[in-house]
Design a protein around this motif. Structure first.
Motif, mmCIF file in Angstrom:
data_model
loop_
_atom_site.group_PDB
_atom_site.id
_atom_site.type_symbol
_atom_site.label_atom_id
_atom_site.label_comp_id
_atom_site.label_asym_id
_atom_site.label_seq_id
_atom_site.Cartn_x
_atom_site.Cartn_y
_atom_site.Cartn_z
ATOM 1 N N HIS A 53 95.587 45.275 55.930
ATOM 2 C CA HIS A 53 94.941 46.126 56.934
ATOM 3 C C HIS A 53 93.634 45.572 57.495
ATOM 4 C CE1 HIS A 53 97.868 49.109 55.720
ATOM 5 N NE2 HIS A 53 97.409 49.110 54.482
ATOM 6 N N PRO A 77 89.471 47.162 60.731
ATOM 7 C CA PRO A 77 89.472 48.294 61.663
ATOM 8 C C PRO A 77 88.804 49.544 61.094
ATOM 9 C CG PRO A 77 91.630 48.031 60.687
ATOM 10 C CD PRO A 77 90.809 46.867 60.230
ATOM 11 N N TYR A 90 101.491 58.177 53.251
ATOM 12 C CA TYR A 90 100.928 57.867 54.567
ATOM 13 C C TYR A 90 100.644 56.375 54.671
ATOM 14 C CZ TYR A 90 97.793 57.514 58.541
ATOM 15 O OH TYR A 90 97.212 57.135 59.728
ATOM 16 N N SER A 91 101.147 55.754 55.731
ATOM 17 C CA SER A 91 100.938 54.324 55.913
ATOM 18 C C SER A 91 101.010 53.953 57.384
ATOM 19 C CB SER A 91 101.993 53.529 55.153
ATOM 20 O OG SER A 91 101.835 52.148 55.409
ATOM 21 N N GLY A 105 102.607 53.423 51.262
ATOM 22 C CA GLY A 105 101.601 54.475 51.299
ATOM 23 C C GLY A 105 101.200 54.974 49.912
ATOM 24 N N MET A 106 101.397 54.119 48.924
ATOM 25 C CA MET A 106 101.077 54.504 47.541
ATOM 26 C C MET A 106 99.870 53.763 46.991
ATOM 27 S SD MET A 106 104.944 54.292 46.051
ATOM 28 C CE MET A 106 104.540 54.799 44.388
HETATM 29 N N1 LIG Z 1 90.983 48.451 53.927
HETATM 30 C C1 LIG Z 1 91.585 49.230 54.840
HETATM 31 N N2 LIG Z 1 91.256 49.111 56.149
HETATM 32 C C2 LIG Z 1 91.860 49.886 57.077
HETATM 33 N N3 LIG Z 1 92.784 50.807 56.801
HETATM 34 C C3 LIG Z 1 93.135 50.974 55.514
HETATM 35 C C4 LIG Z 1 92.567 50.187 54.460
HETATM 36 N N4 LIG Z 1 93.091 50.593 53.297
HETATM 37 C C5 LIG Z 1 93.959 51.563 53.601
HETATM 38 N N5 LIG Z 1 93.997 51.802 54.934
HETATM 39 C C6 LIG Z 1 94.806 52.820 55.632
HETATM 40 O O1 LIG Z 1 95.279 53.773 54.700
HETATM 41 C C7 LIG Z 1 96.721 53.780 54.704
HETATM 42 C C8 LIG Z 1 97.242 54.062 53.308
HETATM 43 O O2 LIG Z 1 96.865 53.006 52.429
HETATM 44 P P1 LIG Z 1 97.713 52.776 51.110
HETATM 45 O O3 LIG Z 1 97.769 54.055 50.336
HETATM 46 O O4 LIG Z 1 97.197 51.588 50.407
HETATM 47 O O5 LIG Z 1 99.184 52.514 51.646
HETATM 48 P P2 LIG Z 1 99.774 51.229 52.406
HETATM 49 O O6 LIG Z 1 98.811 50.117 52.233
HETATM 50 O O7 LIG Z 1 101.056 51.018 51.700
HETATM 51 O O8 LIG Z 1 99.951 51.624 53.828
HETATM 52 C C9 LIG Z 1 97.100 52.421 55.272
HETATM 53 O O9 LIG Z 1 98.396 52.397 55.828
HETATM 54 C C10 LIG Z 1 96.019 52.223 56.321
HETATM 55 O O10 LIG Z 1 96.279 52.968 57.470
#
Ligand SMILES: Nc1ncnc2c1ncn2[C@@H]1O[C@H](COP(=O)(O)OP(=O)(O)O)[C@@H](O)[C@H]1O
Ligand SMILES: [Mg+2]
Lengths: 141, 112
Positions: A53, A77, A90-91, A105-106
């Motif tokens: 991300h 971002p 949520y992802s 989303g875990m």
């Molecule tokens: N370091 C980050 N920078 C930007 N967005 C993030 C970051 N970490 C998590 N997110 C947001 O939070 C959502 C959920 O994160 P996560 O639970 O790790 O699931 P995943 O990585 O499988 O999507 C991501 O899909 C993204 O939208």
């Protein structure tokens, strides 16, 4: 004891390298296995989030007698709605990333469950800082 | 039961990680989601998956899994194979689908 590692956004080939080197160090330090396993899970997910991300990040690991403190500081971002991001399932990961089995989303919930304290501060458009703390129990191991 | 026992009894092909074949198996885990495996698989389990890329080896190694079984005869990428060799994670292959190989492994481990 203190050390730092760099993570490059998009570098899926090396995802898990930081967690792997920290795992080795926790073994050498004879940290209780139930604690080190939790740290490895939380750190891996934090590392993968930078790769999936963000653009680039730094992991700082600080270990003393009482706790393991991990800080992931990245440029990216940012996260608009942290509460929503924390929801399991949520992802915003791309279809290609999901096909590889990432983006379930875990990650954030794995991090929460496997740390004693987790703090996220994020500035949309700039980046995110995640702090994970795992306490080391007295006379463990 | 050791990995060598299941490769023989379940007719699995050993693609890489032969140095890890003596490992004892504690059970199995089925998932194609890396976060699910990170969060829920346990040390010593055999991981059954259709994923073939090298991140599976990183996950298996971090979790101290006993082996990975790739289903439906899928071919792993060459960097997956070299990583499995360097991390000593047995990378096994079956032509069967997930349901069938998981059922057979379950039966085998139940007999112990
Ligand atoms: N370091 C980050 N920078 C930007 N967005 C993030 C970051 N970490 C998590 N997110 C947001 O939070 C959502 C959920 O994160 P996560 O639970 O790790 O699931 P995943 O990585 O499988 O999507 C991501 O899909 C993204 O939208
Ligand atoms: Mg994630």
């Amino acid at each position: 004891m203190q050390f730092r590692h760099k993570i490059a956004g998009g570098d899926f080939a090396n995802a898990g390298k930081v967690a792997s080197s920290v795992k080795k160090i926790l073994r050498q330090l004879n940290i209780d296995h139930t604690i080190s396993k939790r740290v490895v899970i939380a750190l891996y997910e934090g590392e993968v989030n930078v790769v999936a991300h963000a653009y680039s990040g730094i992991v700082e690991v600080e270990i003393d007698e009482s706790r393991i403190r991990i800080t992931l500081t990245e440029k990216g971002p940012g996260i608009e709605d942290i509460e929503k991001a924390m929801e399991e399932g949520y992802s915003t990961a791309t279809p290609q990333v999901r096909e590889m089995g990432f983006g379930a989303g875990m990650g954030l919930s794995n991090m929460k469950r496997n740390s004693d304290s987790m703090k996220i501060t994020s500035t949309p458009g700039e980046g995110t800082v995640v702090e994970l703390i795992n306490n080391i129990r007295a006379n463990a191991g | 039961m050791k990995i060598t026992d299941i490769t023989e009894k379940l007719d699995l092909k050993v693609l890489a990680g032969t140095d890890g074949l003596k490992t004892d198996i504690t059970g199995g885990y089925v998932s194609d989601l890396l976060s699910d495996v990170m969060g829920n698989a346990r040390e010593g389990q055999v991981w059954i998956t259709l994923q073939t890329h090298q991140n599976t080896i990183a996950v298996a190694s971090l979790k101290d899994l006993a082996a990975i079984i790739i289903v439906k005869g899928a071919k792993p990428e060459s960097d997956t194979i070299s990583k499995a060799n360097s991390e000593n994670i047995p990378l096994l292959s079956t032509t069967l689908d997930t349901f069938t190989i998981a059922g057979l492994l379950f039966e085998l481990l139940k007999m112990e």
